[in-house]
Design an enzyme around this catalytic site. Structure first.
Site, mmCIF file in Angstrom:
data_model
loop_
_atom_site.group_PDB
_atom_site.id
_atom_site.type_symbol
_atom_site.label_atom_id
_atom_site.label_comp_id
_atom_site.label_asym_id
_atom_site.label_seq_id
_atom_site.Cartn_x
_atom_site.Cartn_y
_atom_site.Cartn_z
ATOM 1 N N GLU A 468 -0.237 0.002 -3.112
ATOM 2 C CA GLU A 468 -0.998 1.136 -3.663
ATOM 3 C C GLU A 468 -1.441 0.897 -5.101
ATOM 4 O OE1 GLU A 468 -2.271 3.820 -2.536
ATOM 5 O OE2 GLU A 468 -1.480 3.744 -0.498
ATOM 6 N N GLU A 538 2.215 0.441 6.811
ATOM 7 C CA GLU A 538 2.991 1.669 6.940
ATOM 8 C C GLU A 538 2.417 2.473 8.105
ATOM 9 O OE1 GLU A 538 3.206 3.755 3.151
ATOM 10 O OE2 GLU A 538 3.488 1.877 2.095
HETATM 11 C C1 IPT Z 1 2.240 5.477 0.927
HETATM 12 C C2 IPT Z 1 3.025 4.698 -0.070
HETATM 13 O O1 IPT Z 1 2.698 3.350 0.001
HETATM 14 C C3 IPT Z 1 4.481 4.828 0.105
HETATM 15 O O2 IPT Z 1 5.118 4.293 -1.019
HETATM 16 C C4 IPT Z 1 4.855 6.264 0.297
HETATM 17 O O3 IPT Z 1 4.508 6.982 -0.830
HETATM 18 C C5 IPT Z 1 4.112 6.803 1.461
HETATM 19 O O4 IPT Z 1 2.747 6.720 1.248
HETATM 20 C C6 IPT Z 1 4.400 8.273 1.666
HETATM 21 O O5 IPT Z 1 5.753 8.551 1.765
HETATM 22 S S1 IPT Z 1 0.685 5.717 0.178
HETATM 23 C C7 IPT Z 1 -0.163 7.030 0.894
HETATM 24 C C8 IPT Z 1 -1.470 7.178 0.182
HETATM 25 C C9 IPT Z 1 -0.446 6.900 2.302
#
Ligand code: IPT
Length: 1000
Positions: A468, A538
């Site tokens: 990010e 993710e």
């Molecule tokens: C994403 C982040 O990379 C992670 O660190 C965490 O914050 C997650 O979201 C949410 O829990 S970034 C987001 C813009 C999808």
């Protein structure tokens, strides 16, 4: 050399720091323990006379000294813009003294500080030694010149906020202090400074090769030698003492160079034994002499025809012993390095390990501990990795920084594919810092030091440039450094593809989006421009009661090209418990001015390490074998498939049992055919099991998969999965025993009255919002409907002695009207039959549930149900649920999500009984979603922490004809359309037997 106020300088990465390396020196003096400590309000404040003591390692924010943790996701905890540092800047001064061991008298002594948040300043005996920034990598300093016999005083000053904090804006707690080990180590004045082991495996020839590059530093005399032992063989080479520039450029080499092996190649010999077959120096003596390496650098190569390869499924490692010998042949130093022979490649858009396309059954993993913040013992790491292995998770993204070093030793040993991530997240300034040249040194430094430290780990199969942080030239610089330094691993960086999945080639070899829908994956897989593997960095945001439709992702992944899996966000609920009282805290609980509340409670594990029920689903979907054909089931045969990539199933034991409404029958062992990875085979069920299958009342066959042998992560007999084959549709049985109180008594608004009911059976269309329900994308549709406050009006009651028909309306706060007609019939045996008819108007586009809620008087302790279980399951998270007869304490049914919300559901339920002094039974003519617990929706809705919920003795029962799925919308897609509940007519029948004698 030191820099004044390095914490203010964005270009600062370190001064006086040693180069990062992958060598572990064993001759150590551990400096962990109690240190003298004082917390200054600013780095400029004078050190006072008052010292307290503090445990090292361990965040000071968890040790009650006045500075507490702060949780923010994107927002920086202080005002920018970068590189501005706030004037109030907690600064910890750590002091301790040590004496050098007598045998270190003439040694070189190095200090290793494992991690300090965020700028570290080191001084010894009043000498300023150096500085470092970067909170998640060790800083090393040569202390030799500053040390003296007797006590030495070491002062480590740690400044909490720095220009570098802007690069450490990860979504987690902000702490302060020294969070990893501190130690000294000693070397001789000639020493092994670094070791690079490239252990390659060629799947075509089934042969390995090792290229070992040893950097010797310090005093280099002619005659120093490096000797390497691996897989029973020894190779030796001399250490070059000259720099390349010292070589004559004219043709011909001076005679003395004939004696010097500049690459360590042409003099590679087998010491003390004949050369093993296949082990040969790959030297081209002439080339070696023409292009000599720098002084001290020795490369030895060996081919090993018979090595066993390393994979996450077969984590075989070999020990490489490296001796540094002096000119007199004595051993000066020995370093042991474990290697795993494997090859990572991307070919035709697939990420391959040893030539095979692998699955990434991954999780994102932060370093987290509820008591220390993020300091973990080796036992903590072992426990954590064992939980992952026991849930068939095979990959870890080290979100969002390199882990403590031991972690990767264990991932090598246990077998995981690791995406090792650089400590770079400038989320709040993602648009600018990635192109801000003042931060260029830090980008490259963080990436390079990670690679230099972790390059020898077989488990590390990809480097990640961070998280990010937008995408800019600083990323390309870091990518360039890594590509050149380590061509053996691909790069991963989400920012590079965030806007366009087909872009960003210079910074990422893997298309690694965040939180796409399964449909988006399919579109990518079929796109004509697709060239790279897709592994989601993710997905499946595990916040609260979540993780709906993991199976839908894997259906897409397994059926399309290019898709190889992803990393679930995330492993831990980051609930802190500094006092150890079990009252886990989240953002705002430490009085933070700016915080992001419960958003850090988004893991698959509760803060104490207990798995959420979603882990069952994870385990199942990533399971090692599947049932692919059940056509011949009633003849006692099943087709199974080995879902692994490299290993057979010889390490597993499989048993089967038949589930009926009366319970699950005996488990019997299945003789498993030998199945190679990916292979299918027919198994014969035990004769007795086959006989049970065709017997009356059979509903399902359960197939238990367990470990057959002890491993480092589980004792033999550990369950890894349970597969199910549903044999025939559920039948509804009707509560057998008669009701003790055969009257049909209604109050004046047409609600049932009974001494065992504290709340009569009423329509319920609401649930305590899950974190996903509260997502800004969902809340508008789901919560704005005003379903949370409905007013019931009874329009009509028509009754006889044994029947009543009650027509009621439920008016929502949003002005919509739900019609409910309930017809109750008292049957001859005292059982009450309910015929329900619910009309949800079009005006209500979506609702969380349609069902009946009732509440029983205190005294019900156990619940027995026939349906999906035993663990919590919902319509879009029930792949791992097993149809059967389950029995649990009422108190075990709810799931203690830290922020209270809808929980504890069980699907496909035909009947349930609640037992205490009395028995209450409910039976449904269609499978229902139920929940049983102590707290009401209002209890759950109105409390911020599970430990604040009122303790009640009553039992709340929900039985829903329709219940919304879970999805993962707190970040990511909403519940898939087929698992949403919309307007329409809902009609069902059920029976209630109140107050039966308790059955045994
Ligand atoms: C994403 C982040 O990379 C992670 O660190 C965490 O914050 C997650 O979201 C949410 O829990 S970034 C987001 C813009 C999808």
């Amino acid at each position: 050399m030191t820099v004044a106020s390095p914490w203010l300088i964005p270009e600062h990465v370190g001064t006086g720091r040693l180069r990062a390396h992958a060598v572990d020196h064993d001759d150590r003096l551990n400096l962990n323990g109690r240190w003298d400590f004082q917390l200054l309000p600013t780095p400029e404040s004078p050190i006072g006379a008052e010292w307290t003591t503090l445990t090292v390692p361990g965040a000071w924010t968890m040790q009650g000294i006045g500075d507490t943790p702060i949780y923010t996701n994107v927002t920086m905890p202080f005002d920018g813009p970068p590189p501005r540092v706030p004037p109030a800047n907690p600064t910890g001064v750590y002091r301790r003294s040590f004496e050098l061991p007598a045998q270190w008298a003439s040694h070189r002594v190095v200090l290793n500080v494992g991690a300090a948040e965020s700028t570290l300043l080191v001084s010894v005996n009043g000498h300023r030694i150096g500085t470092s920034s970067g909170s998640r990598l060790a800083a090393e300093f040569d202390l030799t010149g500053a040390l003296r016999p007797g006590p030495n005083e070491l002062i480590l000053t740690v400044v909490k906020w720095s220009a570098a904090s802007y690069l450490e804006d990860q979504d987690q707690w902000w702490h302060g202090g020294i969070t990893r080990d501190v130690y000294l180590y000693a070397t001789g004045d000639t020493y092994i400074a670094d070791l690079t082991a490239v252990a390659d495996y060629d799947a075509d020839t089934a042969g390995g090769s090792l290229e070992l590059t040893v950097q010797v530093d310090g005093r280099l005399d002619p005659g120093h030698r490096i000797e390497v032992r691996v897989a029973g063989t020894t190779v030796g080479a001399e250490v070059p003492v000259r720099q390349a520039r010292e070589l004559p450029s004219a043709a011909g080499l001076p005679p003395e160079l004939d004696d010097v092996d500049l690459f360590g190649l042409h003099s590679a010999t087998i010491a003390g034994q004949p050369m093993a077959p296949g082990l040969r120096p790959l030297a081209d003596a002439l080339l070696a002499r023409l292009f000599p390496g720098p002084a001290g650098l020795v490369t030895v190569r060996a081919e090993l025809p018979d090595v066993r390869p390393w994979t996450a499924e077969t984590p075989v490692r070999y020990e490489v012993v490296v001796n540094l010998r002096g000119p007199d042949d004595t051993i000066i130093e020995t370093v042991t390095q474990r290697v795993g022979f494997r090859r990572v490649a991307i070919s035709d858009g697939n990420l391959l390990v040893n030539g095979q396309r692998i699955w990434i059954h991954g999780v994102n993993r932060h370093e987290f501990h509820p008591r220390t913040g993020r300091t973990l013992t080796r036992a903590d790491l072992e426990r954590e990795l064992a939980v992952l292995k026991r849930h068939n998770i095979n990959a870890i993204r080290t979100a969002h920084y390199p882990p403590q070093p031991e972690f990767l030793d264990l991932t090598d040993e246990y077998g995981f594919y690791v995406f090792d991530e650089a400590d770079i997240e400038c989320h709040d300034y993602a648009a600018t810092l990635c192109g801000d040249a003042r931060y260029l040194p830090a980008f490259v430094d963080r990436a390079a030091r990670m690679v230099l430290r972790d390059k020898n780990h077989p488990s590390v199969i990809a480097w990640s440039l961070g998280n990010e942080s937008g995408y800019g030239p600083n990323h390309d610089a870091a990518a360039g450094w890594i590509r050149s330094a380590d061509p053996t691993r691909p790069l991963h960086y989400e920012g590079a593809i965030a806007r366009d999945w087909h872009a960003g080639h210079s910074a990422t070899d893997i298309v690694c989006p965040m939180y796409p829908t399964p449909e988006a994956l399919r579109i990518y897989a079929r796109h004509p421009h697709t060239r790279r593997p897709l592994i989601m960095s993710e997905y499946q945001h595990a916040m609260g009661n979540s993780n709906g439709s993991l199976d839908a992702y894997w259906e897409a992944i397994r059926s399309e090209p290019y898709l190889q899996g992803g990393f679930i966000w995330e492993l831990w609920d980051h609930g802190l418990d500094p006092d150890g009282d079990g009252r886990y805290r989240y953002g705002g609980d430490f009085g933070e001015a700016v915080h992001d509340g419960e958003f850090c409670i988004d893991g698959l594990l509760f803060p104490d390490g207990t798995p959420h029920p979603a882990m069952r689903e994870v385990r199942h979907i990533f399971g090692p074998l599947s049932v692919t054909d059940t056509t011949d089931l009633l003849d006692g045969r099943l087709t199974l498939r080995n879902e692994r990539t490299f290993a057979d199933l010889g390490d597993l034991a499989v048993t089967v049992a038949v589930a009926t409404e009366a319970g699950t029958g005996p488990e019997r062992t299945v003789a498993m055919p030998a199945l190679a990875p990916g292979e299918k085979g027919v198994v014969e069920l035990p004769t007795a099991t086959s006989a049970d299958l065709i017997g009356a009342g059979t509903v399902a066959l359960h197939l238990y998969v367990r470990t057959a042998t002890d491993t480092v992560w589980a004792a033999a007999g550990t369950e890894l999965d349970v597969r199910q084959v549903v044999v025939r549709p559920q039948q509804t049985s009707y509560p057998a025993a008669p009701s003790a109180n055969p009257v049909l008594d209604l109050d004046d608004v047409g609600l049932l009255r009974h001494p065992l009911l504290t709340t009569p059976p009423k329509l319920c269309v609401w649930r305590a919002p899950t974190d996903n329900d509260l997502s800004r994308f969902v809340r508008g549709r789901l919560l704005r409907t005003g379903l949370d406050t409905v007013t019931r009006t009874c329009d009509q009651v028509a009754r006889t002695d044994t029947t009543a028909t009650i027509a009621a309306r439920y008016l929502t706060a949003g002005g919509a009207e739900i019609g409910h007609t309930q017809r109750i019939t008292l049957l001859d045996d005292g059982v009450l039959r309910f015929d329900e008819l619910v009309t949800v108007p079009e005006k209500i586009a979506e609702l969380p549930r349609v069902g009946i809620e009732l509440q029983l008087t205190p005294g019900f302790e156990r619940v027995i149900w026939f349906g999906d279980g035993p663990h919590e399951n919902y319509p879009d998270r029930r792949a791992a649920a097993l149809l059967g007869r389950w029995d649990a304490a009422v108190d075990e049914m709810p799931v203690p999500y830290l922020r209270p919300q809808e929980n504890g559901g069980r699907g496909s339920v035909s009947w349930l009984c609640l037992r205490g002094a009395h028995q209450v039974a409910l039976a449904f003519d269609q499978p229902m979603q139920i929940s049983v617990g102590r707290n009401t929706i209002e209890d759950l809705r109105s409390h911020r922490h599970v430990w604040e919920l009122p303790h009640r003795e009553t039992t709340v029962v929900h039985c829903d004809i329709a219940h919304r799925g879970l999805g993962s919308a707190s970040v990511g897609p909403d519940v898939l359309p087929e698992f949403r509940v919309g307007p329409g007519i809902f009609a069902w029948r059920w029976h209630l037997a109140l107050g039966q004698e308790a059955l045994s």
